[in-house]
Design a protein around this motif. Sequence first.
Motif, PDB file in Angstrom:
ATOM      1  N   LYS B 209       0.911  -1.409  -0.004  1.00  0.00           N
ATOM      2  CA  LYS B 209       0.071  -0.010   0.185  1.00  0.00           C
ATOM      3  C   LYS B 209       0.586   1.229  -0.185  1.00  0.00           C
ATOM      4  CE  LYS B 209      -3.713  -0.698   2.592  1.00  0.00           C
ATOM      5  NZ  LYS B 209      -4.176  -0.857   4.050  1.00  0.00           N
ATOM      6  N   LEU B 210       1.826   1.636   0.854  1.00  0.00           N
ATOM      7  CA  LEU B 210       2.926   2.505   0.806  1.00  0.00           C
ATOM      8  C   LEU B 210       3.473   2.575  -0.357  1.00  0.00           C
ATOM      9  CD1 LEU B 210       4.412   1.374   4.225  1.00  0.00           C
ATOM     10  CD2 LEU B 210       2.937   3.561   4.524  1.00  0.00           C
ATOM     11  N   LEU B 211       4.299   1.455  -1.108  1.00  0.00           N
ATOM     12  CA  LEU B 211       4.771   1.837  -2.391  1.00  0.00           C
ATOM     13  C   LEU B 211       4.167   1.850  -3.177  1.00  0.00           C
ATOM     14  CD1 LEU B 211       7.109  -1.610  -1.871  1.00  0.00           C
ATOM     15  CD2 LEU B 211       8.202   0.296  -1.909  1.00  0.00           C
ATOM     16  N   VAL B 212       2.842   1.937  -3.670  1.00  0.00           N
ATOM     17  CA  VAL B 212       2.036   1.978  -4.613  1.00  0.00           C
ATOM     18  C   VAL B 212       1.691   3.639  -3.742  1.00  0.00           C
ATOM     19  CG1 VAL B 212      -0.727   2.052  -4.949  1.00  0.00           C
ATOM     20  CG2 VAL B 212       0.347   0.296  -4.935  1.00  0.00           C
ATOM     21  N   GLY B 213       1.844   4.178  -2.721  1.00  0.00           N
ATOM     22  CA  GLY B 213       1.154   5.777  -2.445  1.00  0.00           C
ATOM     23  C   GLY B 213       2.359   6.429  -3.180  1.00  0.00           C
ATOM     24  N   LEU B 214       3.607   5.577  -2.673  1.00  0.00           N
ATOM     25  CA  LEU B 214       5.034   6.204  -3.553  1.00  0.00           C
ATOM     26  C   LEU B 214       4.940   6.582  -5.504  1.00  0.00           C
ATOM     27  CD1 LEU B 214       7.677   5.477  -1.354  1.00  0.00           C
ATOM     28  CD2 LEU B 214       6.488   7.464  -0.868  1.00  0.00           C
ATOM     29  N   GLU B 215       4.294   5.021  -5.638  1.00  0.00           N
ATOM     30  CA  GLU B 215       4.140   5.363  -7.202  1.00  0.00           C
ATOM     31  C   GLU B 215       3.343   5.936  -7.408  1.00  0.00           C
ATOM     32  OE1 GLU B 215       2.418   1.314  -8.785  1.00  0.00           O
ATOM     33  OE2 GLU B 215       3.911   1.317 -10.403  1.00  0.00           O
ATOM     34  N   LYS B 216       2.297   6.821  -7.417  1.00  0.00           N
ATOM     35  CA  LYS B 216       1.671   7.442  -7.483  1.00  0.00           C
ATOM     36  C   LYS B 216       1.531   8.960  -7.839  1.00  0.00           C
ATOM     37  CE  LYS B 216      -3.420   5.404  -6.637  1.00  0.00           C
ATOM     38  NZ  LYS B 216      -3.963   4.471  -4.922  1.00  0.00           N
ATOM     39  N   ASP B 217       2.776   9.365  -6.347  1.00  0.00           N
ATOM     40  CA  ASP B 217       3.152  10.351  -7.246  1.00  0.00           C
ATOM     41  C   ASP B 217       4.596  10.397  -7.987  1.00  0.00           C
ATOM     42  OD1 ASP B 217       2.088  10.724  -4.272  1.00  0.00           O
ATOM     43  OD2 ASP B 217       3.538  10.901  -3.337  1.00  0.00           O
ATOM     44  N   GLY B 218       4.301   9.158  -8.509  1.00  0.00           N
ATOM     45  CA  GLY B 218       5.773  10.255  -9.361  1.00  0.00           C
ATOM     46  C   GLY B 218       6.699   9.461  -8.735  1.00  0.00           C
ATOM     47  N   PHE B 219       7.426   9.004  -8.008  1.00  0.00           N
ATOM     48  CA  PHE B 219       8.957   8.399  -6.857  1.00  0.00           C
ATOM     49  C   PHE B 219       9.376   7.553  -7.757  1.00  0.00           C
ATOM     50  CE2 PHE B 219      11.005   8.372  -2.874  1.00  0.00           C
ATOM     51  CZ  PHE B 219      12.171   8.706  -3.645  1.00  0.00           C
ATOM     52  N   ILE B 220       8.168   6.676  -7.505  1.00  0.00           N
ATOM     53  CA  ILE B 220       8.958   4.858  -8.479  1.00  0.00           C
ATOM     54  C   ILE B 220       7.787   4.278  -9.295  1.00  0.00           C
ATOM     55  CG2 ILE B 220      10.179   4.898  -5.631  1.00  0.00           C
ATOM     56  CD1 ILE B 220       7.730   2.970  -5.723  1.00  0.00           C
ATOM     57  N   ASN B 221       8.282   3.267  -9.788  1.00  0.00           N
ATOM     58  CA  ASN B 221       7.466   2.767 -10.562  1.00  0.00           C
ATOM     59  C   ASN B 221       7.675   1.352 -10.603  1.00  0.00           C
ATOM     60  OD1 ASN B 221       6.353   1.778 -12.924  1.00  0.00           O
ATOM     61  ND2 ASN B 221       7.403   4.116 -13.850  1.00  0.00           N
ATOM     62  N   ILE B 222       6.554   0.523 -10.025  1.00  0.00           N
ATOM     63  CA  ILE B 222       6.746  -0.982  -9.154  1.00  0.00           C
ATOM     64  C   ILE B 222       6.599  -2.121 -10.366  1.00  0.00           C
ATOM     65  CG2 ILE B 222       5.607  -3.464  -7.609  1.00  0.00           C
ATOM     66  CD1 ILE B 222       4.631   0.027  -6.235  1.00  0.00           C
ATOM     67  N   GLY B 223       7.432  -2.910 -11.059  1.00  0.00           N
ATOM     68  CA  GLY B 223       7.765  -3.837 -11.955  1.00  0.00           C
ATOM     69  C   GLY B 223       7.462  -4.901 -11.032  1.00  0.00           C
ATOM     70  N   TYR B 224       8.099  -6.262 -11.955  1.00  0.00           N
ATOM     71  CA  TYR B 224       7.777  -7.449 -11.599  1.00  0.00           C
ATOM     72  C   TYR B 224       9.856  -8.132 -11.105  1.00  0.00           C
ATOM     73  CZ  TYR B 224       8.447 -13.015 -11.260  1.00  0.00           C
ATOM     74  OH  TYR B 224       8.597 -14.303 -11.222  1.00  0.00           O
ATOM     75  N   ARG B 225       9.367  -8.476  -9.513  1.00  0.00           N
ATOM     76  CA  ARG B 225      11.231  -8.679  -8.868  1.00  0.00           C
ATOM     77  C   ARG B 225      11.870  -7.308  -9.169  1.00  0.00           C
ATOM     78  NH1 ARG B 225      10.964 -14.043  -7.658  1.00  0.00           N
ATOM     79  NH2 ARG B 225      13.289 -13.364  -6.662  1.00  0.00           N
ATOM     80  N   LYS B 226      11.328  -6.174  -9.188  1.00  0.00           N
ATOM     81  CA  LYS B 226      12.023  -4.598  -9.477  1.00  0.00           C
ATOM     82  C   LYS B 226      11.389  -3.543  -8.946  1.00  0.00           C
ATOM     83  CE  LYS B 226      11.391  -4.232 -14.499  1.00  0.00           C
ATOM     84  NZ  LYS B 226      11.553  -4.202 -15.683  1.00  0.00           N
TER      85      LYS B 226
END
Lengths: 236, 236
Positions: B209-226
């Motif tokens: 949930k936290l990481l998806v929040g950072l993804e929405k902010d444009g800070f990160i992009n979540i991929g498969y095993r990366k």
Amino acid sequence: MSPNRQSQIKVTDDQLKIFLNCSEVFNACDSEDIDFILSQIKTYHYDNETVIAHREDVGDQIRFVIKGSLNIVATSLDGKEVRFPPIGPNRWVGWISCFDIQALSHDWVATSNSDILVIPGTAIRKLCTKNPDLYPKIMAEINRQFKLLMSWTEFVSLHSLSARACMLIHILAQISATPMDNKPGWLQVDVTQEHLASFLNLSRQTANKLLVGLEKDGFINIGYRKILINTAYLNR
Amino acid sequence: MSPNRQSQIKVTDDQLKIFLNCSEVFNACDSEDIDFILSQIKTYHYDNETVIAHREDVGDQIRFVIKGSLNIVATSLDGKEVRFPPIGPNRWVGWISCFDIQALSHDWVATSNSDILVIPGTAIRKLCTKNPDLYPKIMAEINRQFKLLMSWTEFVSLHSLSARACMLIHILAQISATPMDNKPGWLQVDVTQEHLASFLNLSRQTANKLLVGLEKDGFINIGYRKILINTAYLNR
């Protein structure tokens, strides 16, 4: 915290030599080097808790605790004060800062009624340039700090609260404690219940319950602004 | 974890010299010293996740990640695995172990499909004895590790979960990430969701949930095993 009040105090050379003996680095120095170091030492007394180095400063000195303690206090991203266990008497710290031009990432705070020795980084570097065999000895000092920091990292990750309380006592025994002359086999750590709770990242009530548990086991003895540690229970 | 399977691989001297260039220590060496170091390097490939050094071992070597990553895994007093963020490609680690005769306090684990260079501590010490000017450069390397460990300690003490997730990304950017050739301004970190959750000491659901929040902010992009990190958001 009261305003920064420090006064320089006088310590005899014989006394200073005993303090220097607490580090393998100085034990490896010849008498000419020791005389040079003696000429560079300054000793300060702090009446009140005092920030003696700010996080924006460059460290560039080593310090020795004669009386009282030194505290590393960081402030986390969310504004919370993160306090490491106090560095107690008869320990030299700050070696790494003599070889690092970056600013500190935390404050150094001297507790009230403390006496602290300071040797400037320039003196340490001069000694090393003259005698490169000192470098590995300084690295050994840095290693010790590094391992303690690793233990601290493991400590804060511990799930079990009683394991954390137990590990905290082990860490305090290493970096904060002094042997008690009148109670052989026991170490004394000058620390408030409030700080113990903050190291544990717990409320005072919860922290207290854990510490009372250790006291019942005979591992520690809780006093006013101090705890005593039974060395028979260490390394079990 | 599968049985320790390693195979030695060949790397050209030109390639090795590029790897040595990643450290200021080797940059300060003359060509004779570099030739000596080249003669001492061994390169290993690991098919599967492999414990390459056990906590009872003495370290006494530095390692360089060509491909994959190195993980420091400690086991806490209460038997919990404490995993530090992975050390990613193009980083030299382990300097402190060359000047420390004590056993490691943790395992070193190479991830699957990783290529790792090793230089024995004897070679590093020989280099330093010949050229003491290297000591301060090695101390600078150790300082960097020390500061990262301090950040990690602050990180695990953070109360605010979103501040922790944000700080984790900053730490991963420093020690785990590689620049992306095909996506300028972005860094790639090879790490599973499961490990991200374990660094955060949170359940996978909460961590996600936290990481998806950072993804929405444009800070990160979540991929498969990366995860990919947008460098524009670092140092803000």
